[in-house]
Design an enzyme around this catalytic site. Structure first.
Site, PDB file in Angstrom:
ATOM      1  N   CYS A 145       0.670  -1.828 -11.813  1.00 57.30           N
ATOM      2  CA  CYS A 145       1.017  -3.100 -12.461  1.00 57.30           C
ATOM      3  C   CYS A 145       1.611  -2.849 -13.842  1.00 57.30           C
ATOM      4  O   CYS A 145       2.356  -3.677 -14.368  1.00 57.30           O
ATOM      5  CB  CYS A 145      -0.196  -3.997 -12.568  1.00 57.30           C
ATOM      6  SG  CYS A 145      -0.694  -4.622 -10.976  1.00 57.30           S
ATOM      7  N   GLU A 161      -1.394   6.435 -13.345  1.00 54.74           N
ATOM      8  CA  GLU A 161      -1.108   5.215 -14.098  1.00 54.74           C
ATOM      9  C   GLU A 161      -1.919   5.255 -15.380  1.00 54.74           C
ATOM     10  O   GLU A 161      -3.083   5.689 -15.376  1.00 54.74           O
ATOM     11  CB  GLU A 161      -1.499   3.972 -13.284  1.00 54.74           C
ATOM     12  CG  GLU A 161      -1.347   2.674 -14.095  1.00 54.74           C
ATOM     13  CD  GLU A 161      -1.430   1.400 -13.265  1.00 54.74           C
ATOM     14  OE1 GLU A 161      -2.065   1.426 -12.209  1.00 54.74           O
ATOM     15  OE2 GLU A 161      -0.845   0.389 -13.688  1.00 54.74           O
ATOM     16  N   ASN A 217       6.574  -2.373  -7.890  1.00 55.77           N
ATOM     17  CA  ASN A 217       5.204  -1.997  -7.557  1.00 55.77           C
ATOM     18  C   ASN A 217       4.547  -3.178  -6.877  1.00 55.77           C
ATOM     19  O   ASN A 217       4.453  -4.234  -7.465  1.00 55.77           O
ATOM     20  CB  ASN A 217       4.420  -1.669  -8.823  1.00 55.77           C
ATOM     21  CG  ASN A 217       2.927  -1.625  -8.557  1.00 55.77           C
ATOM     22  OD1 ASN A 217       2.449  -0.748  -7.837  1.00 55.77           O
ATOM     23  ND2 ASN A 217       2.185  -2.577  -9.109  1.00 55.77           N
ATOM     24  N   GLU A 218       4.102  -3.003  -5.692  1.00 47.83           N
ATOM     25  CA  GLU A 218       3.421  -4.046  -4.901  1.00 47.83           C
ATOM     26  C   GLU A 218       3.941  -5.463  -5.211  1.00 47.83           C
ATOM     27  O   GLU A 218       3.179  -6.386  -5.483  1.00 47.83           O
ATOM     28  CB  GLU A 218       1.903  -3.959  -5.017  1.00 47.83           C
ATOM     29  CG  GLU A 218       1.253  -4.173  -6.328  1.00 47.83           C
ATOM     30  CD  GLU A 218      -0.275  -4.073  -6.247  1.00 47.83           C
ATOM     31  OE1 GLU A 218      -0.933  -4.905  -6.878  1.00 47.83           O
ATOM     32  OE2 GLU A 218      -0.802  -3.177  -5.580  1.00 47.83           O
TER      33      GLU A 218
HETATM   34  O1  AHR Z   1      -4.485   1.061  -9.184  1.00 43.90           O
HETATM   35  C1  AHR Z   1      -4.817  -0.032  -9.964  1.00 43.90           C
HETATM   36  C2  AHR Z   1      -3.880  -1.203  -9.764  1.00 43.90           C
HETATM   37  O2  AHR Z   1      -4.017  -1.697  -8.474  1.00 43.90           O
HETATM   38  C3  AHR Z   1      -2.428  -0.919  -9.883  1.00 43.90           C
HETATM   39  O3  AHR Z   1      -1.965  -1.028 -11.169  1.00 43.90           O
HETATM   40  C4  AHR Z   1      -1.780  -1.973  -9.050  1.00 43.90           C
HETATM   41  O4  AHR Z   1      -0.590  -1.540  -8.477  1.00 43.90           O
HETATM   42  C5  AHR Z   1      -2.841  -2.343  -8.067  1.00 43.90           C
HETATM   43  O5  AHR Z   1      -3.045  -3.698  -8.043  1.00 43.90           O
END
Ligand code: AHR
Length: 793
Positions: free
Chosen positions: A231, A27, A355-356
């Site tokens: 995120c 990321e 994502n989550e």
């Molecule tokens: O890995 C850091 C963050 O943690 C990521 O962006 C998110 O998916 C999670 O909350």
């Protein structure tokens, strides 16, 4: 030597396939891409930095004016005649007096551009000049005080935008180098996309990757790479042309000067120079499978939601991405890939949607993606999401959606204390082998110490042993530029000229380098089991708290459920204020202590009302000190969740979650029931949480075994978390012919709080040796606090 127990590997009894179990998650957080893996050395190359990225940013961030001799110029940023409409801004150097030259200078990332003697740098820019003022432009790598390390010249000869390229050969070393562009003459010089790359990028690719960072990643030998976030994927607006848009992959391919700039949700600027083509290329270069994660038209952080009737473009993004990656060059998106230089397919097998994510809007939308993708591409494995919690309402909702839709994987994320990982290393033992598999898409024990690495190694033996249910797992985050930290811990740390792997990195590397293809049955016998310790109940201080807000508690009662004894706070009304203003004025009163209880079974009753502020209500209990306690936080983080958190040595693990928003001025009836280590929490009679705060019990050893089909190597992984060595009788039941050659790769001999650093980058790193055994059984002393991989052949 007397062994303390026996580890029996059944070399003929194969279990689940290991598949692509261990990989990485990339990321662009902590400047992982810009100022990191992406080798561009110029910061703010296209003058697009903007306060939307970060309040301190402006279009000339990282640029300085240069006026030499009696030179004088004004430097402005304009947007009226851009090189491309999506790359609007460019700099204008208006020469008022040429002196010894005027222009601009870029500071690069960190303390400057790391200039290396003998290195060749590729410079490029777009430029134009006022009408007939053709003039040479001097481009140099210089020190902060103007000493020249390398020099070139370009002649800007047009009043229309043109690309100029040149090579700079550096002759000196400097870790604070500047790229300086200076000109003379009259009129105005316009510049955009001012870029500098080292020629030695990873695989020497143009628009390439920083070699040292790419190599340390490649050394892991990951089976897959999840990208581009996190995120970062879903935090943004709905329109792809917005400066603040969610991560839309189509914005990230093609000539870099045509890619739009983007706000990175980690509060910086993302050039998108490292885009989807480069990601796929990198995956191919390091032999890893790409796992792109796409937004689902839903931003859970800001509740931006694409209406269902407008979802098709988002679904098309997914379908087109599959065609871009895998389609024949005769297809529209396959043709674009071929045009970019890669006619062969990239072999995409997996896609993640969301994502989550949490919230119904996501699950409603996921179904549309699922139907469309599976309908057209049944061969693609689809990943659903279970939110950012290891348990609770959102987590269960994600799994339900995955089961209902027939998703192939469910993405789980959790960042917990090392103690949580040790207490839960059997988490997946009871997961079924049918239905969706686990994709543990983000996890880390909080910290980069040797102890964290050991706890993760122990946990990873549990992941591996449960390969029937756990399909994919990756540590997060992968990269961190030490001068731009958004998040800790991280697997790999770097600055502008050095890189090192954490202790956790070397655990990941050991597990990935020695993964194997199939599980083998392995049994431990005869070890002294940990003493049946009496599990302490959750005793300690209890405090009512405010957290960035103003809160009122009343009708407070603490009842011993075994004896009926009651601590009644009568008519006491507790007003707490923890606002920024109150803190500044020294009037903040953030906590009210209810005393210490060692009762084993108790309930705390209180009525609570939030008067103002962004967050909700908070009760700490079982409090030993400020770093060791539990807390119930109703209206946590963005006031969307109620959570139970267990903090050990300052590292908090969210044990479980339910969705809950605390409204201003509404009075809630809270009941917190603690019995032994079980905690139940009710609001207005509704059970929000029912969870056990498990304590870790250190096993004699943690272990797993696999076989690598291509070599026939039996791979045994053992983690010893004890303060003493564990002499173990290892036997290969039923097949391997003696003598045996055993390659041993191990981490050992470190204090639990040791870490790697720039100064000692590989202090904690594996040592390897080869031993032999005449028989199919041998005794091995697993050192105290160690990770050992044995490759037996
Ligand atoms: O890995 C850091 C963050 O943690 C990521 O962006 C998110 O998916 C999670 O909350």
């Amino acid at each position: 030597m007397k062994a303390q127990g026996k580890l029996k590997v059944f070399t003929k009894e194969r279990g689940a396939e290991i598949g692509d179990l261990f990989g990485i998650f990339f990321e662009d957080i902590n400047h992982a891409a810009d100022g990191g893996l992406y080798a561009e050395l110029v910061r703010n190359r296209s003058f697009e930095f903007d306060p939307i990225d970060h309040p301190d940013y402006h279009p000339l961030t990282a640029w300085d004016k240069v006026e030499r001799g009696h030179g004088c110029a004004t430097i402005t940023v304009e947007a009226s005649k851009p090189i491309y409409p999506r790359n609007k801004h460019y700099v204008v150097i208006d020469i008022l007096a040429e002196g010894d030259g005027v222009g601009i200078s870029n500071r690069g990332f960190n303390s400057g551009i790391a200039v290396r003697p003998g290195e060749t740098y590729f410079f490029s820019c777009y430029a134009r000049r006022d009408s007939s003022f053709e003039e040479k432009v001097r481009v140099a790598l210089e020190s902060v005080d103007g000493q020249v390390h390398g020099l070139t010249e370009i002649t800007v000869d047009s009043s229309e935008w043109k690309k100029y390229e040149a090579i700079i050969q550096a002759e000196a070393a400097d870790l604070s180098g500047r790229l300086t562009i200076v000109t003379k003459g009259r009129g105005k010089l316009y510049l955009d996309m001012v870029s500098l790359f080292p020629s030695h990028t990873f695989r020497n690719r143009l628009n390439g990757l920083r070699r040292d960072i790419a190599e340390i990643i490649a050394d892991l030998k990951p089976k897959f790479m999840r990208f581009p976030g996190g995120c970062l994927v879903h935090d943004g607006s709905l329109h792809p042309d917005d400066r603040n848009s969610m991560y839309r992959w189509k914005n990230t391919i093609g000539p870099v000067e045509q890619r739009p700039a983007r706000r990175n949700n980690w509060r910086y600027h993302q050039t998108l120079g490292l885009g989807y083509y480069e990601y796929f290329q990198f995956c191919e270069d390091i032999g890893t499978k790409p796992i792109p994660i796409l937004p689902a038209g839903y931003d859970p952080h800001h509740q931006r939601i694409a209406p269902i009737e407008e979802l098709q473009p988002w679904i098309d993004d997914a379908l087109d991405l599959i065609e871009f990656a895998n389609g024949d060059p005769a297809t529209p998106w396959g043709a674009i890939r071929a045009e970019l230089g890669h006619p062969e397919p990239f072999g995409l097998e997996y896609i993640g949607i969301g994502n989550e994510e949490q919230g119904e809007p996501f699950f409603e939308r996921y179904e549309y993606f699922h139907r469309a993708i599976k309908g057209k591409h049944p061969e693609i494995k689809l990943i659903n999401s279970s939110g950012p919690f290891s348990a609770g309402e959102t987590y269960e909702r994600g799994w339900k959606s995955a089961r209902d839709n027939g998703s192939d994987y469910v993405d789980e994320h959790y960042y917990m204390s090392p103690e949580w990982f040790l207490a839960h290393h059997r988490r997946y033992d009871k997961f079924p082998s049918s239905g969706p598999k686990v994709f543990l898409g983000e996890y880390a024990s909080i910290g980069n110490t040797y102890y964290n690495a050991l706890a993760e190694a122990a946990y990873m033996t549990g992941l591996e042993k449960n390969a029937h249910a756990v399909g994919l797992a990756c540590y997060a985050p992968l990269l961190c530029n030490a001068d731009y930290v958004n998040w800790k811990p991280n697997l790999i740390w770097f600055n502008h000229h050095e890189v090192f792997g954490s202790a956790n990195y070397y655990v990941q590397k050991l597990f990935m380098n020695h993964l194997g293809d199939r599980l083998l049955k392995i049994e431990a016998e005869g070890f002294k089991q940990p003493a049946e310790a009496t599990v302490p109940s959750i005793g300690g201080a209890i405090t009512l708290e405010a957290d960035a807000n103003a809160v009122r508690y009343r009708d407070i009662r603490l009842v011993n459920n075994e004896t009926g004894e009651t601590m009644d706070y009568g008519d006491r009304v507790v007003d707490l204020t923890d606002t920024a203003e109150a803190r500044a004025a020294g009037t903040a009163h953030a906590a009210f202590g209810l005393g210490v209880t060692e009762w084993k079974d108790y309930t705390l009753y209180a009525k609570a009302q939030k008067m103002s502020g962004p967050k909700g209500l908070k009760i700490a209990f079982g409090k030993k000190d400020d770093r060791n306690h539990l807390s119930w936080e109703v209206g946590w983080y963005q006031n969307q969740d109620s959570v139970l958190v267990s903090a050990v040595n300052g590292r908090g693990s969210v044990l479980t979650q339910s969705q809950f928003t605390v409204e201003d001025g509404v009075e809630y009836e809270l009941a917190l029931h603690v019995a032994g280590r079980r905690v139940r929490a009710h609001v207005d009679g509704r059970l929000l949480h029912d969870v056990v705060d498990e304590l870790p019990v250190i096993e004699p050893i943690y272990y797993s075994a696999t076989i690598e089909e291509s070599t026939g190597d039996v791979i045994v992984k053992v983690v010893n978390l004890q303060e003493e060595e564990v002499a173990t009788h290892v036997s290969l039941a039923d097949c391997k012919e003696a003598p045996l050659t055993i390659e041993v790769h191990s981490l050992s001999g470190h204090a639990l709080d040791e870490e790697n650093s720039f100064e000692f980058p590989a202090r904690i790193s594996p040592a390897s040796r080869t031993i032999h055994s005449e028989k199919r059984e041998f005794v091995y002393r697993f050192p105290k606090y160690s990770v050992t991989i044995m490759r037996i052949r």
